[in-house]
Design a protein around this motif. Structure first.
Motif, short mmCIF file in Angstrom:
data_model
loop_
_atom_site.label_atom_id
_atom_site.label_comp_id
_atom_site.label_asym_id
_atom_site.label_seq_id
_atom_site.Cartn_x
_atom_site.Cartn_y
_atom_site.Cartn_z
N GLU A 1 -13.24 -5.40 7.08
CA GLU A 1 -12.80 -4.81 8.35
C GLU A 1 -11.29 -4.66 8.37
O GLU A 1 -10.74 -3.68 8.88
CB GLU A 1 -13.23 -5.65 9.56
CG GLU A 1 -14.70 -5.97 9.62
CD GLU A 1 -15.02 -7.36 9.06
OE1 GLU A 1 -14.17 -7.96 8.37
OE2 GLU A 1 -16.12 -7.84 9.32
N ALA A 2 -10.62 -5.66 7.80
CA ALA A 2 -9.16 -5.63 7.77
C ALA A 2 -8.66 -4.52 6.84
O ALA A 2 -7.64 -3.88 7.14
CB ALA A 2 -8.61 -6.98 7.31
N VAL A 3 -9.35 -4.29 5.75
CA VAL A 3 -8.91 -3.28 4.78
C VAL A 3 -8.78 -1.91 5.45
O VAL A 3 -7.76 -1.24 5.30
CB VAL A 3 -9.86 -3.20 3.56
CG1 VAL A 3 -9.49 -2.03 2.66
CG2 VAL A 3 -9.82 -4.51 2.77
N SER A 4 -9.77 -1.51 6.21
CA SER A 4 -9.72 -0.18 6.82
C SER A 4 -8.57 -0.08 7.83
O SER A 4 -7.91 0.96 7.92
CB SER A 4 -11.05 0.19 7.46
OG SER A 4 -11.37 -0.71 8.50
N LEU A 5 -8.31 -1.14 8.57
CA LEU A 5 -7.20 -1.13 9.53
C LEU A 5 -5.85 -1.09 8.79
O LEU A 5 -4.95 -0.35 9.20
CB LEU A 5 -7.27 -2.36 10.43
CG LEU A 5 -8.47 -2.40 11.38
CD1 LEU A 5 -8.63 -3.78 12.01
CD2 LEU A 5 -8.33 -1.33 12.46
N LEU A 6 -5.74 -1.85 7.73
CA LEU A 6 -4.51 -1.86 6.95
C LEU A 6 -4.29 -0.51 6.26
O LEU A 6 -3.16 -0.01 6.20
CB LEU A 6 -4.54 -2.99 5.91
CG LEU A 6 -4.50 -4.40 6.50
CD1 LEU A 6 -4.89 -5.43 5.44
CD2 LEU A 6 -3.13 -4.70 7.09
N GLU A 7 -5.37 0.09 5.77
CA GLU A 7 -5.25 1.40 5.12
C GLU A 7 -4.82 2.47 6.12
O GLU A 7 -4.09 3.40 5.74
CB GLU A 7 -6.56 1.78 4.43
CG GLU A 7 -6.78 1.00 3.14
CD GLU A 7 -8.11 1.29 2.47
OE1 GLU A 7 -9.04 1.82 3.14
OE2 GLU A 7 -8.23 0.95 1.27
N ALA A 8 -5.23 2.34 7.38
CA ALA A 8 -4.79 3.30 8.40
C ALA A 8 -3.28 3.20 8.60
O ALA A 8 -2.58 4.23 8.69
CB ALA A 8 -5.53 3.04 9.72
N SER B 1 0.20 -4.41 -0.61
CA SER B 1 -0.07 -5.80 -0.96
C SER B 1 -1.14 -6.40 -0.05
O SER B 1 -2.05 -7.09 -0.51
CB SER B 1 1.20 -6.64 -0.89
OG SER B 1 2.12 -6.20 -1.86
N LEU B 2 -1.01 -6.14 1.25
CA LEU B 2 -2.00 -6.66 2.20
C LEU B 2 -3.39 -6.08 1.93
O LEU B 2 -4.39 -6.81 2.01
CB LEU B 2 -1.58 -6.35 3.64
CG LEU B 2 -0.56 -7.30 4.25
CD1 LEU B 2 -0.01 -6.73 5.56
CD2 LEU B 2 -1.18 -8.67 4.49
N LEU C 1 -1.14 2.01 6.38
CA LEU C 1 -0.54 2.48 5.13
C LEU C 1 -0.46 4.01 5.12
O LEU C 1 0.56 4.58 4.73
CB LEU C 1 -1.35 1.97 3.93
CG LEU C 1 -0.93 2.46 2.56
CD1 LEU C 1 0.51 2.06 2.24
CD2 LEU C 1 -1.88 1.92 1.49
N ALA C 2 -1.51 4.67 5.56
CA ALA C 2 -1.51 6.13 5.60
C ALA C 2 -0.43 6.67 6.54
O ALA C 2 0.24 7.66 6.22
CB ALA C 2 -2.89 6.65 6.02
N GLU C 3 -0.25 6.00 7.68
CA GLU C 3 0.80 6.44 8.61
C GLU C 3 2.19 6.26 8.00
O GLU C 3 3.05 7.13 8.14
CB GLU C 3 0.71 5.65 9.92
CG GLU C 3 -0.47 6.04 10.77
CD GLU C 3 -0.67 5.14 11.97
OE1 GLU C 3 -1.49 5.52 12.83
OE2 GLU C 3 -0.04 4.06 12.07
N GLU C 4 2.40 5.13 7.34
CA GLU C 4 3.71 4.88 6.72
C GLU C 4 3.99 5.90 5.63
O GLU C 4 5.11 6.42 5.52
CB GLU C 4 3.79 3.46 6.15
CG GLU C 4 3.59 2.35 7.15
CD GLU C 4 4.64 2.25 8.25
OE1 GLU C 4 5.55 3.10 8.34
OE2 GLU C 4 4.56 1.30 9.04
N THR C 5 2.97 6.21 4.84
CA THR C 5 3.13 7.19 3.76
C THR C 5 3.42 8.58 4.33
O THR C 5 4.29 9.30 3.83
CB THR C 5 1.87 7.21 2.88
OG1 THR C 5 1.66 5.88 2.37
CG2 THR C 5 2.00 8.18 1.72
N ALA C 6 2.72 8.94 5.41
CA ALA C 6 2.94 10.24 6.05
C ALA C 6 4.35 10.32 6.65
O ALA C 6 5.02 11.36 6.54
CB ALA C 6 1.89 10.49 7.13
N THR C 7 4.81 9.24 7.24
CA THR C 7 6.16 9.22 7.82
C THR C 7 7.21 9.40 6.73
O THR C 7 8.18 10.15 6.90
CB THR C 7 6.41 7.92 8.61
OG1 THR C 7 5.49 7.89 9.71
CG2 THR C 7 7.83 7.84 9.14
#
Length: 165
Positions: free
Chosen positions: A130-137, A118-119, A139-145
């Motif tokens: 700039e925020a999108v790339s940080l949020l996507e990082a 959502s963010l 998101l990727a960690e949460e998905t990997a976890t």
């Protein structure tokens, strides 16, 4: 603060996610101590470090966009943390608790994945590249976890719990 615009909503959701991640920095050590499976305990400890990084990313986003994180409590995460604490209190330490902790942690991951999705959408709509790339990082960690927890459930923890039946 009333939410009257997408910008207000973005600040609210970012603040809510900040609260959620801060709650997890307090909860993950408890989960790691409660786990008897070494791989599960290690996964919780690894994710604690990632979560601290996610908190820092949110602080970086606030600084980049010159916004102030609101002091709100993420009630959704509070409920999920309470559920995990309840499992620790109710189930004897061992494989069955490990299986329950995996399930509880996966609920948290899915909640966080939805929040970061959502963010990301809001940040894109608002032009906060700039925020999108940080949020996507994050998101990727949460998905990997979530994937790691799923693999743990399939591999070891559930098999040991079944053996105790």
């Amino acid at each position: 603060m009333p939410v009257k615009s997408l910008s207000d909503l973005f600040i609210h959701e970012l603040s809510d996610t900040y609260s959620a991640e801060k709650q997890m920095t307090r909860s993950l050590p408890k989960l790691a101590r409660a786990a008897t499976d070494e791989g599960l305990a290690s996964a919780f400890e690894t994710h604690l470090e990632e979560t601290r990084g996610q908190v820092e990313r949110i602080e970086e986003i606030a600084e980049l966009l010159q916004i102030k994180i609101k002091r709100i409590k993420c009630e959704g995460m509070a409920g999920l943390v309470e559920e995990g604490d309840s499992l620790i209190d109710q189930i004897e330490k061992g494989p069955v608790l490990d299986a329950a902790l995996i399930g509880a942690a996966r609920k948290v991951e899915h909640y966080e994945i939805a929040g970061y999705n959502s963010l990301c959408t809001l940040a894109k709509k608002l032009g906060h590249t700039e925020a999108v790339s940080l949020l996507e990082a994050s998101l990727a960690e949460e998905t990997a976890t979530d994937g790691k927890l799923s693999a743990l459930a399939e591999a070891q923890a559930m098999e040991e719990a079944i053996a105790e039946e």
